[in-house]
Enzyme design. Structure first.
Site, PDB file in Angstrom:
ATOM      1  N   PHE A 147       0.897  -1.141   0.144  1.00 30.98           N
ATOM      2  CA  PHE A 147      -0.090   0.111   0.182  1.00 30.98           C
ATOM      3  C   PHE A 147       0.926   1.296  -0.158  1.00 30.98           C
ATOM      4  O   PHE A 147       1.769   1.514   0.949  1.00 30.98           O
ATOM      5  CB  PHE A 147      -0.913  -0.046   1.037  1.00 30.98           C
ATOM      6  CG  PHE A 147      -1.998   1.274   1.175  1.00 30.98           C
ATOM      7  CD1 PHE A 147      -3.063   1.062   0.283  1.00 30.98           C
ATOM      8  CD2 PHE A 147      -1.732   2.417   1.876  1.00 30.98           C
ATOM      9  CE1 PHE A 147      -3.885   2.096   0.136  1.00 30.98           C
ATOM     10  CE2 PHE A 147      -2.533   3.508   1.645  1.00 30.98           C
ATOM     11  CZ  PHE A 147      -3.687   3.264   0.951  1.00 30.98           C
ATOM     12  N   ASP A 248       9.747   2.349   2.018  1.00 24.99           N
ATOM     13  CA  ASP A 248       8.432   3.263   2.346  1.00 24.99           C
ATOM     14  C   ASP A 248       8.153   2.839   3.785  1.00 24.99           C
ATOM     15  O   ASP A 248       7.670   1.906   4.153  1.00 24.99           O
ATOM     16  CB  ASP A 248       7.210   2.793   1.573  1.00 24.99           C
ATOM     17  CG  ASP A 248       5.886   3.550   1.925  1.00 24.99           C
ATOM     18  OD1 ASP A 248       5.971   4.380   2.948  1.00 24.99           O
ATOM     19  OD2 ASP A 248       4.960   3.272   0.967  1.00 24.99           O
ATOM     20  N   LYS A 277       2.604   9.813   8.873  1.00 21.00           N
ATOM     21  CA  LYS A 277       1.951   9.329  10.021  1.00 21.00           C
ATOM     22  C   LYS A 277       2.645   9.541  11.196  1.00 21.00           C
ATOM     23  O   LYS A 277       2.310  10.888  11.577  1.00 21.00           O
ATOM     24  CB  LYS A 277       1.858   7.739   9.822  1.00 21.00           C
ATOM     25  CG  LYS A 277       0.836   7.222   8.530  1.00 21.00           C
ATOM     26  CD  LYS A 277       0.754   5.706   8.612  1.00 21.00           C
ATOM     27  CE  LYS A 277      -0.097   5.159   7.733  1.00 21.00           C
ATOM     28  NZ  LYS A 277      -1.687   5.259   7.918  1.00 21.00           N
TER      29      LYS A 277
HETATM   30  C1  LIG Z   1       3.251   2.221   3.649  1.00 19.60           C
HETATM   31  C2  LIG Z   1       2.381   3.297   3.390  1.00 19.60           C
HETATM   32  N1  LIG Z   1       2.622   4.113   2.313  1.00 19.60           N
HETATM   33  C3  LIG Z   1       1.635   5.285   2.252  1.00 19.60           C
HETATM   34  C4  LIG Z   1       0.598   5.430   2.708  1.00 19.60           C
HETATM   35  C5  LIG Z   1      -0.431   6.616   2.245  1.00 19.60           C
HETATM   36  O1  LIG Z   1      -0.348   7.608   3.343  1.00 19.60           O
HETATM   37  P1  LIG Z   1      -1.360   8.651   3.310  1.00 19.60           P
HETATM   38  O2  LIG Z   1      -2.799   7.829   3.609  1.00 19.60           O
HETATM   39  O3  LIG Z   1      -0.889   9.402   4.372  1.00 19.60           O
HETATM   40  O4  LIG Z   1      -1.478   9.183   1.949  1.00 19.60           O
HETATM   41  C6  LIG Z   1       0.076   4.694   3.825  1.00 19.60           C
HETATM   42  C7  LIG Z   1      -1.059   4.969   4.429  1.00 19.60           C
HETATM   43  O5  LIG Z   1      -1.591   3.793   5.201  1.00 19.60           O
HETATM   44  C8  LIG Z   1       0.986   3.402   4.172  1.00 19.60           C
HETATM   45  O6  LIG Z   1       0.710   2.484   5.149  1.00 19.60           O
END
Ligand SMILES: Cc1ncc(COP(=O)(O)O)c(C=O)c1O
Length: 436
Positions: A147, A248, A277
């Site tokens: 994700f 990520d 986050k």
């Molecule tokens: C690993 C990862 N990357 C990117 C995102 C996207 O973040 P946002 O919801 O702040 O756009 C998330 C959100 O859950 C995530 O867990």
């Protein structure tokens, strides 16, 4: 006035829920129908005055707890000075300070630079822009189950179709997916690497690949930890072909896994790291930090955004970094996670749906199947989530098959609240298993 009746509606959860479903597009899914009134550390009170223990932390955001006093003080102090000038117009020092701190903290023994944006999706988008500008290549390789956000590139890199991609195609070109190594589901490190090799032979010349993007522990995908051997081979392949390795760390970052960043557990160093986050402790801020030469590849004006690195988010993030160090939250994550995993493991016999208890630090999960089979049980998982909520414990699910409960409570949770939550969890699991 036409909205007078709306304002007169009594503030019960059910009444607001009725208004919500009439006013908000259904694409914004909501997992609980309780409406927040106030929150403090690991507890939330709803509009009806009911108290909940929060094992979601706004999806791994308030690692430092709801309204940590030092974060709130830093934000108040910033509010009293200025709230927005746009860093690209009139810059401010605490933005520079935060970048310097991340350049120091993000793994990698090389010169680093940072940019700030607002959400995790923007961080992953910008990491790809930087990798493309630096390599002059276009292709991106991501993983099934990944994700990376809901924007177009984030969604294209995400390795889960429903609900994230349904109806939104076509996806961005030149984004490829290979299986993420999850031994539990029969995907070994060797199998994933073989799939990559096949991809290079069948679909894309490695010399056209700009970046690999990988979560060191898959978040939405099910809390699966990438094996060290896999990441180190990925690093070697990236080096061999001049591919940028992006970690990520949006969900894994900021002490959640018992280290500041999950990649530290592996000894493998990424070229670029995406963060969001937990960085802002409840205020929107995200970042990309990485090799200075790569970060400087895009031309002046190619990166940024009106709210990118907003002063309030920056002030909160500087305070969050202080709190993580002062309160030794990496150690705390290890302690909390080991207590939680022990408690779950002690229930394996009583709850035959449990097939796996896992996760580094306090990024833990329990996976459920139909007993005695390999069939994932989303039904049991959902029942556990709802029963726990009835008992005052907020849980989240995840996983491509929706059969995983993930635990993401604030790392600052008080011992007594944590013990209470474990008791609710045990009672919930026993009841749900007995009724199955
Ligand atoms: C690993 C990862 N990357 C990117 C995102 C996207 O973040 P946002 O919801 O702040 O756009 C998330 C959100 O859950 C995530 O867990």
């Amino acid at each position: 006035m036409s909205n007078a009746t709306t304002l007169d509606v009594p503030a019960s959860n059910a009444a607001i829920e009725t208004r919500r479903s009439a006013a908000i597009a259904r694409g914004v899914g909501v997992t609980t129908q309780i409406y927040a009134e106030k929150a403090e550390n690991a507890e939330i009170w709803d509009k009806e005055g009911r108290r909940y223990i929060d094992f979601a932390a706004g999806i791994a955001v308030v690692n430092t707890g709801h309204r940590h006093p030092k974060v709130i003080a830093a934000v108040k102090e910033q509010l009293d000075r200025f709230t927005h000038t746009c860093h690209q117009v009139v810059p401010y020092e605490n933005y520079v300070e935060l970048a310097e701190r991340l350049n120091q903290t993000v793994p990698g023994d090389f010169a680093k630079k940072t940019i700030f944006v607002t959400t995790g999706a923007e961080a992953t988008e910008n990491a790809i822009k930087i990798a493309r500008a630096a390599t002059g290549r276009s292709a991106v390789i991501a993983f099934a189950g990944a994700f990376h956000g809901r924007t177009f590139m984030g969604m294209s890199m995400t390795g889960k179709v429903a609900p994230y991609k349904v109806g939104f195609g076509p996806m961005m070109p030149e984004v490829f997916h290979i299986p993420f190594p999850v031994e539990l589901h029969g995907y070994t490190t060797e199998a994933s690497l073989a799939a990559l090799d096949k991809l290079f032979k069948a679909d894309v010349d490695p010399n056209r690949v700009a970046a690999f993007i990988v979560e060191p522990v898959q978040g939405e995908g099910g809390f699966y930890e990438a094996p060290r051997a896999f990441l180190s081979e990925l690093r070697a392949i990236a080096d061999r072909h001049g591919i940028v390795l992006i970690a990520d760390e949006v969900q894994t970052g900021f002490a959640r896994t018992g280290r500041m960043f999950a990649m530290e557990r592996t000894g493998v160093v990424a070229d670029l790291t995406t963060m969001a986050k937990g960085l802002g402790g409840g205020f929107p801020i995200a970042a990309v930090t990485g090799r200075a030469d790569l970060m400087d590849a895009p031309g002046v004006g190619g990166l940024g955004g009106t709210y990118a690195g907003n002063p309030i988010g920056v002030a909160a993030a500087n305070a969050v970094l202080g709190v993580i160090a002062e309160e030794r939250l990496c150690e705390r994550a290890e302690q909390l996670g080991s207590r939680l995993k022990q408690r779950l493991q002690s229930l394996v016999e009583a709850v035959p749906q449990i097939v796996d208890v896992r996760g580094p630090g306090f990024m833990n999960a329990v996976e459920f199947n139909v007993p005695g089979t390999d069939t994932p049980s989303a039904e049991f998982t959902n029942k556990v989530r709802l029963r726990a909520l009835e008992k005052g414990l907020i849980l989240l699910t995840c996983g491509v098959y929706g059969n995983v409960v993930r635990f993401l409570a604030p790392l600052t949770i008080e011992d007594a609240t944590f013990s209470e939550a474990l008791d609710i969890l045990e009672e919930t699991l026993r009841e749900c298993a007995a009724e199955a």
